[in-house]
Design an enzyme around this catalytic site. Structure first.
Site, PDB file in Angstrom:
ATOM      1  N   HIS A  93       1.419   3.971   1.943  1.00 55.05           N
ATOM      2  CA  HIS A  93       1.942   4.750   3.063  1.00 55.05           C
ATOM      3  C   HIS A  93       3.469   4.834   3.012  1.00 55.05           C
ATOM      4  O   HIS A  93       4.149   3.847   2.706  1.00 55.05           O
ATOM      5  CB  HIS A  93       1.485   4.143   4.386  1.00 55.05           C
ATOM      6  N   ASP A 105      -0.324  -3.790   6.371  1.00 51.84           N
ATOM      7  CA  ASP A 105      -0.992  -3.333   7.587  1.00 51.84           C
ATOM      8  C   ASP A 105      -2.464  -3.758   7.638  1.00 51.84           C
ATOM      9  O   ASP A 105      -3.283  -3.099   8.283  1.00 51.84           O
ATOM     10  CB  ASP A 105      -0.904  -1.803   7.702  1.00 51.84           C
ATOM     11  N   ASP A 136       5.871   4.762   5.098  1.00 57.29           N
ATOM     12  CA  ASP A 136       6.690   3.821   5.865  1.00 57.29           C
ATOM     13  C   ASP A 136       6.725   2.435   5.234  1.00 57.29           C
ATOM     14  O   ASP A 136       7.364   1.524   5.760  1.00 57.29           O
ATOM     15  CB  ASP A 136       6.216   3.741   7.321  1.00 57.29           C
ATOM     16  N   HIS A 137       6.065   2.286   4.074  1.00 58.04           N
ATOM     17  CA  HIS A 137       6.115   1.022   3.327  1.00 58.04           C
ATOM     18  C   HIS A 137       6.722   1.173   1.939  1.00 58.04           C
ATOM     19  O   HIS A 137       7.056   0.155   1.318  1.00 58.04           O
ATOM     20  CB  HIS A 137       4.704   0.425   3.218  1.00 58.04           C
ATOM     21  N   HIS A 194      -7.564  -0.833   5.613  1.00 62.84           N
ATOM     22  CA  HIS A 194      -6.536   0.095   6.106  1.00 62.84           C
ATOM     23  C   HIS A 194      -6.382   1.242   5.117  1.00 62.84           C
ATOM     24  O   HIS A 194      -6.386   2.417   5.495  1.00 62.84           O
ATOM     25  CB  HIS A 194      -5.225  -0.663   6.285  1.00 62.84           C
ATOM     26  N   HIS A 223       0.842  -1.191   0.000  1.00 60.67           N
ATOM     27  CA  HIS A 223       0.000   0.000   0.000  1.00 60.67           C
ATOM     28  C   HIS A 223       0.877   1.240   0.000  1.00 60.67           C
ATOM     29  O   HIS A 223       2.102   1.154   0.101  1.00 60.67           O
ATOM     30  CB  HIS A 223      -0.981   0.002   1.174  1.00 60.67           C
ATOM     31  N   HIS A 267       4.516  -4.540  10.983  1.00 59.64           N
ATOM     32  CA  HIS A 267       4.957  -3.868  12.206  1.00 59.64           C
ATOM     33  C   HIS A 267       5.112  -4.860  13.354  1.00 59.64           C
ATOM     34  O   HIS A 267       4.484  -5.924  13.367  1.00 59.64           O
ATOM     35  CB  HIS A 267       3.942  -2.798  12.638  1.00 59.64           C
TER      36      HIS A 267
END
Length: 258
Positions: free
Chosen positions: A58, A131, A60-61, A114, A56, A169
């Site tokens: 975001h 996530d 942080d990915h 998400h 996805h 995570h």
């Protein structure tokens, strides 16, 4: 197919980037939120990066994907989401990705909740789920609805029980604390909490987990279990509808403080 080796690479605050490689030195990574730890792992093990899978949009990915792909031929697989503008290959639900090196195949599963464009990759007895599904938890609903997330989780719950859940995570201990607040008599959950605490005290990751263990411990996959239904009726009245029950569970998790 040659033997594959899976490594969770710690990144940022509590992220995991997943590294999968063969004995010939070919590797792929999933959700590289930053490039530095992956470069270090590739150098340490003498690996060549061949592909990147993104679940996805975001940061942080995906933030490390462009840097990792510079100067080399690396295919980047992602959903048809314009927010992931570095993708070389767009995939959608039902597609199968075939990667030559390292030799592996993954089925694409759309799992909105998400985010609306979230996908998961299933193959080699692995599920890279970003996530959406966590160890003893699930992702927050930033874009999707409770109905969408519940349907997504139920799709994943139908995979074989020996599937290893490779989430994004390190949340297991905190998720177990919440799960015990709504499912206090679950002995499998108590054992999971103990093993997770021991792993973290030893500096070890608590993932991947097995789907069979998630089905025994994860409240978001146990929404129809009588003990959980009873508990939710006490904590969040008027939750006879299973979608509302799931929504109430997610709201309780959002507000939970250990």
């Amino acid at each position: 197919m040659s033997k594959l080796h899976l490594k969770p690479i710690a990144a940022l605050t509590d992220n995991y980037i997943w590294l999968l490689h063969d004995d010939a030195g070919n590797a792929l990574v999933v959700d590289p939120g930053e490039a530095k730890p992956i470069r270090a792992a590739l150098d340490k093990h003498g690996l060549r990066l061949r592909a990147i899978l993104l679940t996805h949009h975001h940061p942080d990915h995906i933030a490390g994907a462009v840097s990792l792909s510079e100067g080399t031929v690396v295919r980047i697989y992602a959903a048809n989401d314009p927010r992931i503008d570095m993708a070389t290959d767009r995939v959608q639900d039902g597609d199968r990705i075939v990667i030559a090196e390292p030799s592996c195949e993954f089925d694409v599963i759309e799992v909105p909740g998400h985010t609306l464009g979230h996908i998961a990759f299933h193959g080699q007895d692995l599920l890279f789920c970003g996530d959406t599904l966590f160890s003893v938890g699930c992702g927050r609903l930033f874009e999707g609805t409770p109905r969408q997330m519940l349907a997504s989780l139920e799709r994943l719950a139908q995979l074989p029980g020996h599937t290893r859940i490779c989430c994004g995570h390190e949340y297991t201990v905190a998720n177990c604390q919440f799960a015990q607040s709504v499912d206090p008599k679950n002995t499998a959950l108590a054992e999971r909490m103990e093993s997770a605490r021991s792993a973290r005290e030893a500096g070890m990751p608590t993932v991947p987990s097995l789907l069979s263990d998630e089905l025994a411990c994860n409240p978001f996959l146990r929404i129809d279990e009588p003990a959980l239904v009873h508990s939710l009726q006490q904590l969040a009245p008027n939750t006879s509808d299973r979608v509302e029950r799931f929504a109430a569970l997610r709201r309780l998790k959002d507000a939970f403080r250990a």
